[in-house]
Enzyme design. Structure first.
Site, mmCIF file in Angstrom:
data_model
loop_
_atom_site.group_PDB
_atom_site.id
_atom_site.type_symbol
_atom_site.label_atom_id
_atom_site.label_comp_id
_atom_site.label_asym_id
_atom_site.label_seq_id
_atom_site.Cartn_x
_atom_site.Cartn_y
_atom_site.Cartn_z
ATOM 1 C CG ASP A 44 0.518 -1.282 4.292
ATOM 2 O OD1 ASP A 44 0.116 -0.304 3.648
ATOM 3 O OD2 ASP A 44 -0.249 -2.122 4.804
ATOM 4 C CB THR A 45 1.076 3.681 3.669
ATOM 5 O OG1 THR A 45 0.605 3.393 2.349
ATOM 6 C CG2 THR A 45 1.296 5.174 3.814
#
Length: 681
Positions: A388-389
């Protein structure tokens, strides 16, 4: 003896490979694929054409579309430098000319199909807004990203026209084609086809030029798997038409914790329904296998982001833990198994660290037991693990004391193949050059990432027809199917006074309807909008005041302010805590027969409504005014079913077990239950 066995094994492998290659060339006739190019020379061999991507004037194996993908991948990896490989393991935001995503106090200018050549350095965590120890480059200038950093995976956040999207994608691919090896880019996006309340960066792009379907909860409420598959197939055509070939979606998380602020992006609380939905979505976007018309999916957030402690989200340090008080960890894994069976190209682990489980108490992107032992070995997933970011720089839960290089090492050892959040690969490269991670391990990830590109046909033709995209995206035929879904997504929860459908008797004039929406988005002077639709109909007469009306149609759109407005305070689901003026609502309810419509982006608690007069309730999950009016008038018979349960009170919500679906909570938990939904006939 061991040397002989090892040599024998190699001989068998080489013979097998030779046979495979021989079989490929023995097949006749060979179908020439369409080649898309801008600057590459075309090599003509035996009346067939190939692109000279590395500009050496000869046909390399990775340029030879007749060969098996594994042969092409092996050849290309042998030609890639370590710098090119490391750049390949980064997926970052990219920005068009005039696109200032993530940039504070940015000017408002027209977005065009050119490149934004500015690096975007961020001193603060883009989600929590807290200062970072070291500023991160969340987006690189496009040319620098491609040619210097060797980036080939990009996330587009902008929301321009189909023509601009397609022209920009072609410009990006043309730039990549000029690079040393001519490796094409892959462009990803968050959802672009839904009516949604929280169109925050990283969640959804919101309303776009693409066909407009109900929100994900609304798709689940339809209980129509065939139409769900059709949605995915239509959306895939639109996306691929503009050059977006990878989806940062969909969420296989379960909405078992009603306070979790990402419920809107799920398919509800039931693992079986979510599994069926995810399967149809993956097969619709990708097909039975990845091909030149596919959009590769990134199913998220493994092993399920729903059971968050207190409903707090793990984008924030106050929500870093997932917990399983009901012992239902395996229940949350079930939809991911369905995604794997359907062939999802990528899976994204969440930021959360598991609490009270046998697993190491570190974020899932660092958790070897979760990725290697469970996802890879037990579930058999062979695709891409996409972080994920920002788990390295912004959400390093459980590994805060490790250096950035040590975090990369631990995450790669856990199984991550590609990192999202930053555009500068310098520290990841340093991790390898200092020997913390071997190049052999890097190659394992590059193989998976290249395989996706080859299977999508990007090496042969990454370009799109911009004029054709304009005609296809959001066309009337696609929208007609989406309009049907909008109507099928609406749920009739209560019709005690038989107010619905609102129809006129043969001897009467049209019923007078006062139609009001209540939505406090923080940007308008008043949350109240009185609607007097001008659509041609002989069903209602819309009036300006409640006093004139026979019936009040009141559409409430509660809002917590969006996921990224969280401040760590206890999450409450009552309407008054989510920007609804209850006194105003009850005044309307008590004035005239009222149809209360509630947009359930979360499982709101509605016990503040006057119970004696709230006799008619509809649930929406991201839909249009036109769809709602068709339900209210009886032009469309409601068929939707609730995708989750709604707590009867704040107390019930606070005492829920976060990993347990509402329909398995103790008796008395829910006001409206999963599966509830009435029809007129």
């Amino acid at each position: 003896m061991k040397i002989f066995k090892r040599s024998k094994t190699k001989i068998v492998l080489y013979v097998g490979l030779l046979v495979a290659i021989t079989n490929v060339f023995a097949q006749k006739p060979v179908a020439q694929p369409q080649l898309g190019k801008r600057s590459a020379e075309i090599l003509k061999i035996n009346n067939l054409e190939f692109k000279d991507l590395n500009k050496n004037k000869k046909l390399d194996k990775y340029e030879d579309w007749r060969l098996p993908n594994e042969v092409r991948i092996k050849d290309l990896i042998s030609q890639m430098t370590i710098e090119e490989k490391i750049g390949f393991m980064i997926i970052s935001t990219t920005r068009l000319a005039g696109d200032f995503a993530f940039q504070q106090n940015a000017p408002r200018v027209e977005i065009t199909s050119g490149f934004n050549e500015e690096d975007l350095l961020q001193p603060n965590n883009m989600f929590t807004r807290k200062p970072l120890a070291v500023p991160i480059m969340s987006a690189a200038g496009t040319t620098k990203g491609v040619m210097t950093y060797n980036l080939r995976h990009f996330i587009i956040r902008a929301n321009p026209s189909a023509k601009i999207l397609a022209d920009w994608a072609n410009n990006l691919q043309a730039l990549c084609e000029t690079s040393r090896l001519g490796i094409p880019a892959i462009v990803a996006s968050n959802p672009r086809n839904h009516v949604t309340m929280d169109a925050a960066v990283g969640l959804s792009v919101g309303t776009t030029v693409f066909s407009k379907w109900p929100g994900e909860l609304g798709l689940a409420a339809m209980r129509d798997l065939k139409l769900t598959r059709e949605f995915a197939e239509i959306a895939a055509k639109e996306w691929s038409a503009v050059g977006i070939r990878k989806g940062y979606m969909y969420m296989a998380d379960l909405a078992t914790e009603p306070r979790w602020q990402r419920v809107e992006g799920t398919f509800g609380e039931d693992a079986d329904l979510a599994s069926n939905m995810i399967s149809e979505i993956v097969l619709g976007f990708q097909g039975n296998k990845l091909g030149k018309n596919s959009v590769a999916m990134t199913t998220k957030h493994f092993p399920g982001g729903g059971p968050q402690e207190g409903g707090q989200d793990s984008h924030f340090d106050w929500g870093k833990f997932a917990h399983y008080p009901g012992g239902m960890f395996d229940y949350h894994v079930k939809p991911f198994k369905a995604a794997i069976d359907a062939g999802t190209s990528s899976i994204m682990p969440y930021y959360s660290a598991p609490k009270g489980k046998e697993f190491e108490n570190v974020g899932f992107s660092y958790n070897k037991a979760i990725i290697q032992d469970l996802l890879r070995k037990k579930l058999g997933f062979k695709g891409i693990i996409n972080s994920d970011t920002g788990p390295i720089d912004m959400m390093p839960w459980g590994v805060e004391n490790l250096t950035v290089l040590e975090r990369y090492k631990k995450s790669i050892e856990a199984g991550v193949d590609i990192f999202s959040g930053g555009a500068d690969p310098t520290l990841l490269l340093e991790t390898v050059k200092k020997g913390l991670v071997t190049e052999a391990r890097i190659n394992e990830s590059i193989i998976k990432l290249l395989r996706e590109k080859f299977e999508l046909g990007l090496f042969e033709n990454p370009y799109v027809d911009a004029d054709a995209a304009v005609k296809l995206v959001g066309n009337a035929e696609f929208q007609k199917r989406a309009d049907l879904a909008q109507r099928k997504s609406i749920v009739l929860l209560r019709n005690d006074a038989q107010v619905l459908p609102i129809v006129k008797n043969k001897t009467e004039s049209r019923p007078k309807v006062f139609f009001e929406t209540y939505y406090d988005n923080g940007r308008t002077k008043t949350p109240i909008t009185v609607k007097k639709p001008t659509i041609a109909n002989d069903r209602f007469e819309f009036v300006s005041t409640k006093e004139e009306a026979d019936v009040v149609l009141l559409w409430l759109i509660p809002s917590a302010g969006g996921l990224f407005s969280s401040g760590g305070k206890p999450i409450e689901l009552s309407l008054s805590k989510n920007k609804i003026d209850i006194a105003h609502v009850n005044e309307l309810i008590n004035a005239k027969p009222t149809v209360v419509v509630i947009n359930f982006s979360s499982p709101w608690v509605i016990d503040e409504l006057d119970k004696s007069n709230t006799k008619t309730i509809l649930a929406t999950f991201g839909t249009t005014q036109e769809a709602l009016l068709d339900i209210v008038s009886g032009a469309f018979n409601p068929t939707g079913k609730m995708p989750f349960s709604t707590p009867i009170s704040e107390k019930a919500a606070a005492e829920n077990k976060s990993d347990v679906p509402g329909f398995l909570e103790p008796k008395g938990y829910a006001l409206f239950k999963f599966g509830d939904g009435l029809s007129y006939k």
